[in-house]
Design an enzyme around this catalytic site. Structure first.
Site, PDB file in Angstrom:
ATOM      1  N   ASP A  58       1.730   9.217  13.625  1.00 36.19           N
ATOM      2  CA  ASP A  58       2.458   9.574  12.399  1.00 36.19           C
ATOM      3  C   ASP A  58       1.468   9.851  11.259  1.00 36.19           C
ATOM      4  OD1 ASP A  58       1.679   6.957  11.968  1.00 36.19           O
ATOM      5  OD2 ASP A  58       3.635   6.253  11.289  1.00 36.19           O
ATOM      6  N   SER A  59       0.176   9.707  11.542  1.00 33.02           N
ATOM      7  CA  SER A  59      -0.855  10.187  10.610  1.00 33.02           C
ATOM      8  C   SER A  59      -0.658  11.674  10.344  1.00 33.02           C
ATOM      9  CB  SER A  59      -2.253   9.937  11.190  1.00 33.02           C
ATOM     10  OG  SER A  59      -2.352  10.436  12.503  1.00 33.02           O
ATOM     11  N   ASP A  97       4.128   8.360  18.260  1.00 33.49           N
ATOM     12  CA  ASP A  97       4.409   7.297  17.293  1.00 33.49           C
ATOM     13  C   ASP A  97       5.886   7.286  16.892  1.00 33.49           C
ATOM     14  OD1 ASP A  97       2.471   5.512  16.532  1.00 33.49           O
ATOM     15  OD2 ASP A  97       1.588   6.837  15.028  1.00 33.49           O
ATOM     16  N   LYS A 127       4.671   4.534  20.561  1.00 32.68           N
ATOM     17  CA  LYS A 127       3.902   3.469  19.898  1.00 32.68           C
ATOM     18  C   LYS A 127       4.684   2.994  18.676  1.00 32.68           C
ATOM     19  CE  LYS A 127      -0.070   4.241  17.387  1.00 32.68           C
ATOM     20  NZ  LYS A 127       0.341   3.834  16.025  1.00 32.68           N
ATOM     21  N   GLU A 129       4.420  -0.006  15.324  1.00 33.42           N
ATOM     22  CA  GLU A 129       3.607  -0.976  14.602  1.00 33.42           C
ATOM     23  C   GLU A 129       4.351  -2.308  14.513  1.00 33.42           C
ATOM     24  OE1 GLU A 129       2.455   0.516  10.749  1.00 33.42           O
ATOM     25  OE2 GLU A 129       1.690   2.378  11.584  1.00 33.42           O
ATOM     26  N   GLU A 196      -6.227  -1.855  14.650  1.00 33.49           N
ATOM     27  CA  GLU A 196      -6.762  -0.995  13.575  1.00 33.49           C
ATOM     28  C   GLU A 196      -7.364  -1.839  12.446  1.00 33.49           C
ATOM     29  OE1 GLU A 196      -4.196   2.122  12.104  1.00 33.49           O
ATOM     30  OE2 GLU A 196      -5.649   2.667  10.545  1.00 33.49           O
TER      31      GLU A 196
HETATM   32  O1  KIV Z   1      -0.921   7.550  13.319  1.00 36.37           O
HETATM   33  C1  KIV Z   1      -2.020   7.474  13.895  1.00 36.37           C
HETATM   34  O2  KIV Z   1      -2.785   8.441  13.981  1.00 36.37           O
HETATM   35  C2  KIV Z   1      -2.393   6.196  14.467  1.00 36.37           C
HETATM   36  C3  KIV Z   1      -3.787   6.029  14.952  1.00 36.37           C
HETATM   37  C4  KIV Z   1      -4.684   5.947  13.789  1.00 36.37           C
HETATM   38  C5  KIV Z   1      -3.942   4.892  15.859  1.00 36.37           C
HETATM   39  O3  KIV Z   1      -1.599   5.304  14.514  1.00 36.37           O
END
Ligand code: KIV
Length: 289
Positions: A58-59, A97, A127, A129, A196
């Site tokens: 989600d970056s 994510d 994924k 968090e 992280e």
């Molecule tokens: O959103 C993302 O790119 C991430 C990575 C930095 C692990 O969660």
């Protein structure tokens, strides 16, 4: 079969078929997991041959959409980019994510959102968090067929509660909580855990204490694998490079140089040349060329 022979057999297998979730889970064997983020089909195509796992992070909120944080990223955005990356991949495992707000309210909400991600992108897993408070949700998803990667330590979706981005694990209580969180998520069935922004000794402790691979970002070489945001490591940003990022290229510079050369050619009427035009006779092309 010796351990060494088994490693070679594993490499041979992974070259001829897609790397799946059990393959990733097994990589607690000393062979570091190579992971990068990806957001588009062409970049996924390039990375596919060298990476074990591509994360549609989600970056992308910051990297692709210019948002300040990941909080504005929606499920539809993740699904669109997840499907794009999956279309570019023949070999690497693809994880998408879960965006902020799509999984925290209840495990049922989390299942509905994650099932959409799996069905509409064709990815291998999701994924999310969170620590012990998400363990029940992780178990619920895994038991219903959705592989889950955890994410502990610095959690960008918690930026407002944490008050910013900083490294974690210098203080004993915080350190114990993060180890507890990682154990809870792994114990609930996560196939790997992103760690992280933690100090090295904490990343090492988590890696020793959980049975699934840890994937570090800003968390030292003590993890079982590494991940970076692809745009960071390609040097596509011109402003700030975080301490934990190693730049392997300077694509921002290359793009700038190319754009300048193009602008000069257009202004000097050197582009397009006859070879780029339709309906220009061969003879003219030969003379100009
Ligand atoms: O959103 C993302 O790119 C991430 C990575 C930095 C692990 O969660």
């Amino acid at each position: 079969m010796s351990r060494r022979e088994a490693k070679f057999a594993m490499s041979a297998v992974t070259q001829t078929r897609r790397i799946n979730i059990p393959d990733i889970r097994r990589r607690k064997d000393g062979q570091p997991l190579v992971c990068l983020t990806a957001y588009t089909t062409p970049v996924a195509r390039i990375l596919d041959a060298t990476c074990d796992l591509l994360l549609v992070g989600d970056s992308l909120g910051m990297v692709v959409y210019g948002l300040e944080t990941t909080l504005g990223v929606t499920l539809d955005m993740m699904i669109a980019h997840g499907a794009a990356v999956r279309r570019g991949v023949q070999r690497a495992c693809v994880v998408v994510d879960m965006p902020f707000g799509s999984y925290q309210a209840s495990r049922e909400d989390a299942f509905r959102a994650a099932a959409r991600v799996m069905a509409e992108t064709g990815c291998d897993g999701v994924k999310l968090e969170g620590g012990a408070e998400m363990a029940d949700t992780v178990r619920f998803l895994v038991e219903r067929g959705i592989p889950v990667m955890g994410h502990v330590g610095l959690m960008p979706q918690q930026v407002n509660v944490a008050g910013g981005y900083r490294s974690h694990g210098k203080e004993v209580t915080e350190r114990e909580k993060i180890v507890y969180d990682a154990r809870a998520i792994a114990g609930a069935g996560a196939f790997s855990v992103v760690v992280e922004g933690t100090v090295e000794s904490l990343a090492r402790e988590i890696t020793e204490q959980i049975e699934v691979p840890t994937i570090g970002i800003g968390a030292s070489a003590a993890c079982d694998g590494q991940i970076l945001v692809v745009d960071d490591m390609l040097g596509l940003f011109t402003d700030f490079t975080p301490k934990f990022v190693k730049r392997y290229a300077n694509l921002a510079g290359a793009v700038h140089t190319a754009a300048e050369a193009y602008a000069n050619d257009v202004r000097e009427r050197r582009f397009p040349g006859p070879e780029h035009c339709f309906g220009v006779p061969r003879a003219v092309r030969a003379v100009s060329g």
